[in-house]
Design an enzyme around this catalytic site. Structure first.
Site, PDB file in Angstrom:
ATOM      1  CG  ASP A 195     -23.132 -83.484 -90.006  1.00  0.00           C
ATOM      2  OD1 ASP A 195     -24.011 -83.030 -89.248  1.00  0.00           O
ATOM      3  OD2 ASP A 195     -22.049 -83.953 -89.611  1.00  0.00           O
ATOM      4  CG  LEU A 197     -23.710 -78.302 -85.044  1.00  0.00           C
ATOM      5  CD1 LEU A 197     -22.780 -77.619 -84.046  1.00  0.00           C
ATOM      6  CD2 LEU A 197     -24.427 -79.468 -84.384  1.00  0.00           C
ATOM      7  NE  ARG A 200     -31.010 -77.690 -82.177  1.00  0.00           N
ATOM      8  CZ  ARG A 200     -30.725 -78.347 -81.054  1.00  0.00           C
ATOM      9  NH1 ARG A 200     -29.459 -78.575 -80.734  1.00  0.00           N
ATOM     10  NH2 ARG A 200     -31.701 -78.795 -80.284  1.00  0.00           N
ATOM     11  NE  ARG A 246     -24.595 -73.922 -69.678  1.00  0.00           N
ATOM     12  CZ  ARG A 246     -25.365 -74.787 -69.042  1.00  0.00           C
ATOM     13  NH1 ARG A 246     -26.315 -74.353 -68.215  1.00  0.00           N
ATOM     14  NH2 ARG A 246     -25.200 -76.095 -69.215  1.00  0.00           N
ATOM     15  CB  CYS A 310     -21.291 -71.268 -81.002  1.00  0.00           C
ATOM     16  SG  CYS A 310     -19.836 -71.435 -79.962  1.00  0.00           S
ATOM     17  CD  GLU A 311     -25.925 -75.772 -82.072  1.00  0.00           C
ATOM     18  OE1 GLU A 311     -26.477 -76.619 -81.363  1.00  0.00           O
ATOM     19  OE2 GLU A 311     -24.688 -75.628 -82.116  1.00  0.00           O
ATOM     20  CG  ASP A 312     -26.075 -73.516 -77.996  1.00  0.00           C
ATOM     21  OD1 ASP A 312     -25.103 -72.974 -78.579  1.00  0.00           O
ATOM     22  OD2 ASP A 312     -25.914 -74.302 -77.049  1.00  0.00           O
ATOM     23  CB  SER A 343     -21.287 -79.503 -72.766  1.00  0.00           C
ATOM     24  OG  SER A 343     -21.856 -80.702 -72.276  1.00  0.00           O
ATOM     25  CB  SER A 344     -18.209 -83.679 -71.188  1.00  0.00           C
ATOM     26  OG  SER A 344     -18.256 -84.487 -72.354  1.00  0.00           O
TER      27      SER A 344
END
Length: 384
Positions: A195, A197, A200, A246, A310-312, A343-344
Site C-alpha cells: 500500500d 501512494l 499510482r 495549485r 504529496c505524491e502529486d 485535503s479536508s
C-alpha cells in the site's frame, strides 16, 4: 552648396550662353537665326568650355554606371526584374552528383532520447492512439464501479487501468460487475503488493498510448471536457494538463532563506496564478511513470511513503524539472461523487508546505514555474 551641384549649374549656364549666341530657344523674330540642328547647336568654343567642366567632375565609381544629377531631383524608378519561373519537374539540384546526400542531424532537446516529438506525423499518431485512464482507488467499490463505467464509455479512451493497492485481491463480484458493464478487455486491474501512494505512478505493462489521464475514483470528468483536455495535451505533450490548479509562493521574499508556502484553490482564485496541477485529474506523458519510479531520487518516494501525502507534488516537481515549463490548467466542470478526502483534514496545508520545502531542498532549487495561462473551450462558454 556641394561641389557637384556648383559644377552642374556652371555647366547649365555655359550651355544657355551658347544657345543665346546662336539664337536657339528664342523663336523666329527679326534679326534672329533659325534654330540649328541638334548636331550643330554648340560651337567649338562653347564645346571646349563644357568639356573642361566635365573633366572637373569626379570620376564615377567603378562597377556600376553613375549619372550625376542634383539632389532635388528624385531618382528614376528601377525597372522591375523579371523572374523566370521554371517548372518543378525541370528544376535540378545544385549538389554535385558524385557527392552523397548527407542528412541533417536532428536537433538536440533537453528531454533526452525519450522526448516526445511535435512533428505532423507524431500528432497524427497521437490522434489515432487515444489515451489511457488510470484510476487510483482505495476501498470504495461503489465509486469505482461508477467511475469505470463512465470513463470506459468515453470516446478516445483506449483502456481503463485500475490501480489496486488494497491488501486483498479484487473480489470476484466486483470484477464481474465491472466487466459486465463495460467492454471485455477494456478494463484491467493493476495489482500492487504494498500500500503506497507511489503505486499510482508505477509503469503499467501493456500501456498502448502515450497519453495518460490520472484520476481518483471519486472524480467524474464529462466526456466532452475530457476530450478537450486531451486536445490541449496534444498541443504540449511534455506538460501536465489538468483541472485542479495549485500554487506556491515565498513566505518572505526579502529573506535570504527561501521558505515556501502551499496555496490552495482559493489562492489560485484570488491571484489567477498557479504552478501545479494535481494528478487527481490530469494528463501527462507515460514516460513520466518510468522517470518517477526508476529515475527520480528514491528519498523523494520514501518521503511520500513516510508522510502518506504529496505524491502529486512530487510528480509536479519531476515534470517541471524535466521541461522547465509550467503546467496547463484546463477550465472545465468536474464532479466529486465521494466524501472529502485527506485535503479536508486539519493541518493539510501546513503538511503540503513542508513537502514543498523538503522537495526543493532535495532538488537543490525550486523547479516549479508559475503561470496565468488557462485553456478554455470557447464553444461552450459565453465569456472566454
Amino acid at each position: 552648396m556641394p561641389r557637384m551641384t556648383k559644377l552642374l549649374l556652371r555647366l547649365q549656364a555655359a550651355a544657355t550662353a551658347a544657345d543665346r549666341r546662336h539664337g536657339i530657344g528664342f523663336g523666329y523674330g527679326p534679326g534672329r537665326r533659325h534654330p540649328l540642328p541638334p548636331s550643330q547647336r554648340v560651337r567649338r568654343g562653347s564645346r571646349e568650355q563644357i568639356c573642361g567642366l566635365l573633366r572637373a567632375l569626379p570620376p564615377p565609381p567603378r562597377g556600376r554606371r553613375h549619372r550625376a544629377r542634383p539632389r532635388a531631383l528624385a531618382p528614376p524608378p528601377r525597372p522591375r526584374r523579371r523572374v523566370r519561373r521554371r517548372r518543378l519537374d525541370t528544376v535540378r539540384s545544385t549538389r554535385p552528383t558524385n557527392q552523397p546526400h548527407r542528412a541533417r542531424p536532428p536537433p538536440t532537446t533537453p528531454l533526452g532520447d525519450w522526448s516526445p516529438t511535435c512533428s505532423h506525423s507524431s500528432v497524427l499518431s497521437l490522434l489515432s492512439s487515444g489515451f489511457a485512464v488510470v484510476i487510483n482507488t482505495w476501498k470504495r467499490h461503489a465509486l469505482l464501479r461508477r467511475s469505470v463505467a463512465h470513463y470506459a464509455g468515453c470516446a478516445g479512451v483506449d483502456a481503463v487501468h485500475v490501480v489496486w493497492s488494497e491488501p486483498r485481491a479484487p473480489p470476484e463480484s466486483l470484477r464481474r460487475s465491472i466487466f459486465n458493464s463495460t467492454r471485455r478487455g477494456n478494463v484491467r486491474f493493476v495489482i500492487n503488493q504494498g500500500d503506497s501512494l507511489n503505486n499510482r505512478f508505477r509503469p503499467i505493462r501493456g500501456l498502448a498510448t502515450d497519453a495518460v489521464f490520472s484520476v481518483d475514483d471519486d472524480l467524474i470528468v464529462p466526456c466532452s471536457t475530457l476530450r478537450f483536455a486531451y486536445s490541449v495535451w496534444r498541443s504540449a505533450p511534455t506538460a501536465m494538463v489538468g483541472f485542479v490548479p495549485r500554487m506556491h509562493w515565498l513566505a518572505d521574499p526579502r529573506s535570504d532563506t527561501k521558505e515556501y508556502r502551499y496555496g490552495s484553490w482559493w489562492s489560485v482564485w484570488w491571484t489567477g496564478t498557479y504552478s501545479m496541477v494535481l494528478s487527481k485529474a490530469s494528463f501527462f506523458h507515460r514516460k513520466y511513470l518510468d522517470l518517477y519510479t526508476n529515475r527520480m531520487p528514491p528519498f523523494i518516494r520514501e518521503y511520500v511513503n513516510e508522510n502518506r501525502n504529496c505524491e502529486d507534488i512530487a510528480m509536479s516537481f519531476l515534470v517541471a524539472n524535466v521541461t522547465g515549463a509550467p503546467p496547463i490548467w484546463v477550465q472545465g466542470r468536474i464532479y466529486e461523487i465521494g466524501s472529502s478526502g485527506i485535503s479536508s483534514l486539519k493541518g493539510h496545508s501546513l503538511q503540503r508546505s513542508r513537502c514543498l520545502n523538503a522537495f526543493a531542498a532535495m532538488y537543490g532549487h525550486m523547479p516549479l514555474v508559475a503561470t496565468t495561462v488557462k485553456a478554455v473551450d470557447s464553444r461552450g462558454s459565453w465569456l472566454w
